[in-house]
Design an enzyme around this catalytic site. Structure first.
Site, PDB file in Angstrom:
ATOM      1  CG  ASP A  90      -4.286   0.210   1.774  1.00 40.87           C
ATOM      2  OD1 ASP A  90      -4.263   0.971   0.790  1.00 40.87           O
ATOM      3  OD2 ASP A  90      -3.882   0.571   2.907  1.00 40.87           O
ATOM      4  NE  ARG A 133       4.749  10.272  -4.483  1.00 43.51           N
ATOM      5  CZ  ARG A 133       3.610  10.286  -3.839  1.00 43.51           C
ATOM      6  NH1 ARG A 133       3.612  10.448  -2.533  1.00 43.51           N
ATOM      7  NH2 ARG A 133       2.468  10.134  -4.454  1.00 43.51           N
ATOM      8  CB  SER A 191      -0.962  -0.054   1.183  1.00 44.98           C
ATOM      9  OG  SER A 191      -1.726  -1.212   1.066  1.00 44.98           O
TER      10      SER A 191
HETATM   11  C1  GLC Z   1      -0.645   5.961   1.989  1.00 45.55           C
HETATM   12  C2  GLC Z   1      -0.184   5.175   0.778  1.00 45.55           C
HETATM   13  C3  GLC Z   1      -1.364   4.583   0.037  1.00 45.55           C
HETATM   14  C4  GLC Z   1      -2.240   3.789   0.987  1.00 45.55           C
HETATM   15  C5  GLC Z   1      -2.635   4.644   2.180  1.00 45.55           C
HETATM   16  C6  GLC Z   1      -3.453   3.859   3.202  1.00 45.55           C
HETATM   17  O1  GLC Z   1      -1.369   7.050   1.569  1.00 45.55           O
HETATM   18  O2  GLC Z   1       0.551   6.003  -0.076  1.00 45.55           O
HETATM   19  O3  GLC Z   1      -0.940   3.753  -1.011  1.00 45.55           O
HETATM   20  O4  GLC Z   1      -3.384   3.360   0.298  1.00 45.55           O
HETATM   21  O5  GLC Z   1      -1.471   5.141   2.811  1.00 45.55           O
HETATM   22  O6  GLC Z   1      -2.760   2.756   3.675  1.00 45.55           O
END
Ligand code: GLC
Length: 487
Positions: A209, A171, A156
């Site tokens: 996620d 990133r 995620s």
């Molecule tokens: C951060 C991550 C994203 C993820 C979110 C919740 O924003 O960059 O990919 O979905 O956290 O976990």
């Protein structure tokens, strides 16, 4: 019919005994942290524009990442799959049996991730993940995995995907800073670690996620059109159609092909932070983070940062001589010592005299505070929690506007959504500030297990598509055929 109580409960206890100096502080904090109806509507419109731009080649601060998840499940998906969920604190391995009719069975193990892994190297991180998978296979399969066991990896973080089983990490977010991964496709790193440790598992899909929450919730409740995570980080996914995504035009998908978009809205307005109602505390958090200038929106609303906003505001008031006079505030001086849970406890304090708040400050921060100071502390927690809920709902509203969703469920998960007091009611109020009574038709509900079941479903949907196209996965990859080509 008796009128329904719609607004979130207001704080108990009077402010009458709060001295003028503290009352002035509270008024200032209210000005700083309140996002009123007009402001939230303006911001929502900015979001809609930014979401649209993100789908074009031009790009925007909101990445709007195509996920190659090409449609919703039909509820009849079946089979057994593995899912690997790399959260911030734990690593979870699940074996999921999809049984159709929106039903599933799940077997899972959790492995603690040492915080030092967050700042380690690619080798260490993926080596650790492979070790956990190996352990799972050992514990549940006596070390032998049937070849057809496929894995959905819930990773995620923002990844550029040109196919569902590839993902170049743009990133790190959420405080991660593992060397050698940014700008690199994480799948070969993961597969190399599996090979080295002799773990016989195949990655079928790399997912976010939010996409998992969208797909898992839709499997159980087909009227779910958005997946949102309000946790350590904050982000959302929804379904677009190819003709609305100019940046995938080169793939020549049929115009009505559905494509889940991982918005990565946490990055919103990082290039123009003044669009956001930022306070001086948000600016400090950004400056002192491992990635300054990134995730501007997330840093105001997500669980990782709420305690830090709270800490900085309290420390500021102490340094200005308004609270905790003559005390050592050593703990308040250390970054990230305050967990969101502390704000939750304070907001949940049921006592008129704020006994619980006073206790929490003493036990967790070593600070003695009187009842009047506790009133300020409690108000500050409310303001920070309310701002988070309203801004989060603003993102949901903007997706609804952008995608023309007027009545749907939003599958939401994450520690802030599940545990933070009044978060849902405050979010619902913000939706009404934007849509009027129709705001109630955007119903934010607890999501099904997106990172587990969602990953399994996406693996199932991917295999189904590959089968339908009559190609083996290996053959598709060798030929460099993107999954789009077999949709
Ligand atoms: C951060 C991550 C994203 C993820 C979110 C919740 O924003 O960059 O990919 O979905 O956290 O976990």
């Amino acid at each position: 019919m008796a009128p329904q109580l719609r607004n979130p409960p207001r704080r108990k206890g009077s402010m009458a005994d709060v001295p003028k100096d503290l009352m002035d502080c509270i008024t200032d904090l209210e000005k700083l942290f309140t996002v009123d109806k007009q402001r939230i509507n303006e911001l929502c419109d900015e979001f809609v524009k930014e979401f649209e731009k993100g789908l074009t080649e031009e790009g925007s601060s909101i990445p709007q990442l195509p996920t190659w998840v090409l449609g919703f499940p039909n509820g009849e998906e079946k089979g057994t799959y593995l899912a690997l969920d790399m959260g911030g604190t734990n690593l979870r391995v699940c074996e999921i049996t999809l049984m159709g009719h929106g039903k599933f069975d799940i077997l899972q193990s959790k492995y603690r991730m040492d915080p030092s892994v967050k700042t380690s190297t690619a080798e260490e991180l993926f080596g650790y993940i492979a070790d956990c998978l190996k352990q799972f296979v050992h514990d549940h399969h006596e070390g032998v995995v049937k070849e057809e066991l496929h894995l959905g990896f819930t990773f995620s973080y923002p990844c550029d995907q040109h196919a569902i089983d590839h993902g170049i990490l743009q990133r790190w977010t959420k405080g991660f800073d593992v060397k050698g991964v940014e700008g690199v496709d994480v799948v070969p790193l993961f597969e190399a670690a599996l090979k080295e440790k002799g773990v016989p598992i195949k990655l079928t899909a790399l997912i976010n996620d939010t996409t998992g929450a969208l797909i898992a919730s839709n499997y159980a409740h087909p009227d779910t059109k958005m997946g949102v995570i309000f946790g350590t980080g904050c982000n959302a996914a929804y379904m677009e159609v190819a003709e609305n995504i100019p940046k995938v035009a080169k793939h020549n998908l049929p115009p009505d092909t559905p494509m889940a978009i991982n918005c990565e809205w946490g990055a919103a307005f990082s290039d123009r932070p003044d669009v956001l109602p930022r306070t001086k505390y948000d600016v400090i958090i950004d400056k002192e983070s491992p990635r300054p200038g990134q995730q501007a929106f997330e840093k105001m609303i997500a669980g990782l940062y709420l305690g830090e906003v709270f800490r900085l505001a309290l420390l500021d008031l102490h340094q200005q001589g308004h609270i905790f006079l003559g005390q050592s505030v050593a703990k308040l001086q250390t970054s990230y010592t305050i967990d969101t849970e502390i704000l939750s406890l304070i907001e949940l304090d049921p006592f008129e005299n704020l006994r619980e708040t006073i206790d929490v400050l003493e036990t967790k921060l070593g600070i003695q505070c009187n009842e009047q100071e506790a009133k300020l502390v409690r108000r500050l927690a409310e303001l920070i929690g309310t701002r988070s809920a309203r801004l989060s709902a603003c993102g949901v509203a903007a997706i609804a506007k952008k995608a023309g969703l007027t009545k749907c469920k939003v599958g939401a998960d994450g520690s802030v959504f599940n545990l933070y007091p009044h978060f849902k009611a405050r979010g619902a109020e913000a939706l009404r500030d934007i849509f009027g009574d129709a705001g109630d038709d955007i119903d934010i509900v607890h999501a099904e297990d997106g990172s587990g079941v969602g990953a399994a479903l996406i693996a199932a949907l991917t295999l189904e598509r590959v089968k339908a196209a009559g190609l083996s996965r290996e053959c598709m990859l060798r030929k460099g055929v993107s999954h789009a080509a077999v949709s």
